[in-house]
Design an enzyme around this catalytic site. Structure first.
Site, PDB file in Angstrom:
ATOM      1  N   LYS A  34      72.530  13.513  90.482  1.00  0.00           N
ATOM      2  CA  LYS A  34      72.787  14.820  89.856  1.00  0.00           C
ATOM      3  C   LYS A  34      71.874  15.885  90.454  1.00  0.00           C
ATOM      4  O   LYS A  34      70.861  15.559  91.087  1.00  0.00           O
ATOM      5  CB  LYS A  34      72.550  14.697  88.351  1.00  0.00           C
ATOM      6  CG  LYS A  34      71.148  14.231  87.991  1.00  0.00           C
ATOM      7  CD  LYS A  34      71.072  13.673  86.575  1.00  0.00           C
ATOM      8  CE  LYS A  34      69.633  13.293  86.228  1.00  0.00           C
ATOM      9  NZ  LYS A  34      69.539  12.592  84.946  1.00  0.00           N
ATOM     10  N   TYR A 248      48.552  39.671  94.295  1.00  0.00           N
ATOM     11  CA  TYR A 248      48.903  40.386  93.059  1.00  0.00           C
ATOM     12  C   TYR A 248      47.832  40.214  91.991  1.00  0.00           C
ATOM     13  O   TYR A 248      47.286  39.120  91.816  1.00  0.00           O
ATOM     14  CB  TYR A 248      50.222  39.840  92.499  1.00  0.00           C
ATOM     15  CG  TYR A 248      51.456  40.356  93.186  1.00  0.00           C
ATOM     16  CD1 TYR A 248      51.731  41.720  93.231  1.00  0.00           C
ATOM     17  CD2 TYR A 248      52.367  39.471  93.759  1.00  0.00           C
ATOM     18  CE1 TYR A 248      52.892  42.191  93.848  1.00  0.00           C
ATOM     19  CE2 TYR A 248      53.519  39.918  94.371  1.00  0.00           C
ATOM     20  CZ  TYR A 248      53.783  41.289  94.415  1.00  0.00           C
ATOM     21  OH  TYR A 248      54.923  41.743  95.023  1.00  0.00           O
TER      22      TYR A 248
HETATM   23  C1  LIG Z   1      68.742  11.527  85.091  1.00  0.00           C
HETATM   24  C2  LIG Z   1      69.163  10.287  84.383  1.00  0.00           C
HETATM   25  C3  LIG Z   1      68.902   9.037  84.955  1.00  0.00           C
HETATM   26  C4  LIG Z   1      67.968   8.846  86.125  1.00  0.00           C
HETATM   27  O1  LIG Z   1      66.651   8.992  85.635  1.00  0.00           O
HETATM   28  P1  LIG Z   1      65.335   8.771  86.518  1.00  0.00           P
HETATM   29  O2  LIG Z   1      64.231   8.876  85.529  1.00  0.00           O
HETATM   30  O3  LIG Z   1      65.317   9.884  87.510  1.00  0.00           O
HETATM   31  O4  LIG Z   1      65.434   7.454  87.158  1.00  0.00           O
HETATM   32  C5  LIG Z   1      69.460   7.926  84.344  1.00  0.00           C
HETATM   33  N1  LIG Z   1      70.218   8.039  83.220  1.00  0.00           N
HETATM   34  C6  LIG Z   1      70.439   9.228  82.632  1.00  0.00           C
HETATM   35  C7  LIG Z   1      71.250   9.286  81.389  1.00  0.00           C
HETATM   36  C8  LIG Z   1      69.912  10.392  83.181  1.00  0.00           C
HETATM   37  O5  LIG Z   1      70.119  11.563  82.577  1.00  0.00           O
END
Ligand SMILES: *Cc1c(COP(=O)(O)O)cnc(C)c1O
Length: 353
Positions: A34, A248
């Site tokens: 994702k 800044y």
């Molecule tokens: C993002 C996510 C993962 C992967 O998690 P990591 O901690 O990056 O391994 C797995 N399951 C769900 C439901 C997630 O939202």
């Protein structure tokens, strides 16, 4: 002008997948890709994982799922956020599997014609997933949809803290709901663990683990091979007398005659403003302090102790000396947020493509 370079080591991602696959024993090792594979580039990362043997992928949204389907025609692709009445038809047409998160999502999937799907349960994180109280009604009213469920899953809230009592709590709740649902979902495998859960041990593995951050070299997978290197040249170097302020808010003041180098990246490139005056970058493995506030496109560093440093010498922001988690900690955040914030302006190089 030379740009900062973001190097993504696909060979390291593949080797991290193999290491997690070994740790997960008999369970299948799926990949969370994702958010553009945590900012590292959806297409090259997904192709590399597929080439290594990964066959189950997880994205958050329908548009990510459609993009991944174009890249991987044969992979099993799950949409973690599920579906709704607007998205179900497109989800189905692309053979994507929604993680159905509520009775309303189950109904939307059925009305669109149904098909292979996952059912996500809330085992105690209170974020996403069917509530335990809704399970009996699903068993009675959605028998046909449950028969099509290929994966029953849940997500752990505290898996990065192995001693946290909520891990065992969620594991036992998940097991109980699984036992209730199994007779009605005979085709379903089970999945509870992401990277953290995979490291908690076999009791958490079930049939499939869903690893993200560990593939990309981040904690809690301590043994991960680093994946990301971010280096940049400087675009200006100046000598400043005692009392000169930098950046800044005039927030940094030279307390000795100083040499200041300006780097062409900033918070718009995902180097958080929170590291202003509060972090280091590395030159030949030696720390140089960030001097003054991080701006949108520029960072100033103190190179007084590097008299030979020149504009074309590489400065390491992330790399062998500086892990994503160490840099993230200086910004009071986590490796996940650092990676997903990396912008689009870098020259990106893929190693092992
Ligand atoms: C993002 C996510 C993962 C992967 O998690 P990591 O901690 O990056 O391994 C797995 N399951 C769900 C439901 C997630 O939202």
């Amino acid at each position: 002008m030379t740009l900062p370079t973001l190097t993504i080591d696909l060979t390291a991602i593949r080797s991290n997948w193999r290491a997690l696959d070994k740790l997960s024993g008999a369970a299948e090792t799926g990949a969370a890709v994702k958010a553009d594979a945590y900012g590292l580039g959806f297409a090259p990362v997904a192709r590399a994982l597929y080439a290594e043997g990964c066959r189950s992928f997880f994205v958050a949204t329908l548009s990510e799922g459609l993009a991944l389907r174009d890249i991987l025609p044969d992979a099993t692709i799950h949409i973690l956020n599920g579906t709704d009445t607007n998205g179900a038809a497109d989800t189905r047409a692309a053979s994507l599997r929604p993680c159905l998160n509520s009775p309303a999502q189950v109904a939307a999937w059925r009305k669109a014609g149904g098909g292979p799907c996952a059912l996500q349960l809330d085992s105690g994180m209170s974020r996403l997933g069917v509530q335990p109280a809704d399970i009996p009604a699903l068993i009675v009213g959605e028998a046909a949809t449950l028969a099509q469920v290929t994966l029953i899953m849940s997500h752990l809230a505290c898996a990065d803290e192995p001693e946290h009592p909520q891990n065992e709590d969620q594991r036992s709740h998940f097991a109980a709901h699984l036992a209730t649902l199994r007779p009605h979902a005979p085709n379903a495998r089970a999945s509870l663990a992401a990277t953290g859960g995979t490291l908690l041990g076999p009791a958490y593995h079930h049939d499939l683990v869903r690893c993200g951050i560990g593939l990309y070299g981040g904690l809690p997978f301590w043994e991960a091979e680093p994946v990301v290197t971010l280096t940049t040249p400087a675009i200006q170097i100046r000598d400043v007398p005692i009392g000169t302020t930098v950046g800044y808010g005039a927030d940094w003041t030279a307390n000795r005659p100083s040499r200041i180098a300006t780097l062409p990246l900033g918070y718009a490139d995902g180097v958080h403003r929170a590291i202003s005056n509060n972090s280091t970058v590395y030159i030949n493995g030696k720390a140089a302090p960030v001097a003054g506030r991080v701006s949108m496109d520029l960072i100033t560093i103190d190179v007084t102790d590097f008299p030979n440093f020149g504009e074309n010498d590489p400065v390491e922001i992330i790399g062998p000396t500086r892990s994503i988690d160490a840099l993230a900690a200086d910004a009071s955040t986590i490796g996940y947020e650092l990676l997903t914030a990396l912008g689009t302006r870098y020259e990106r190089r893929y190693k092992g493509a």
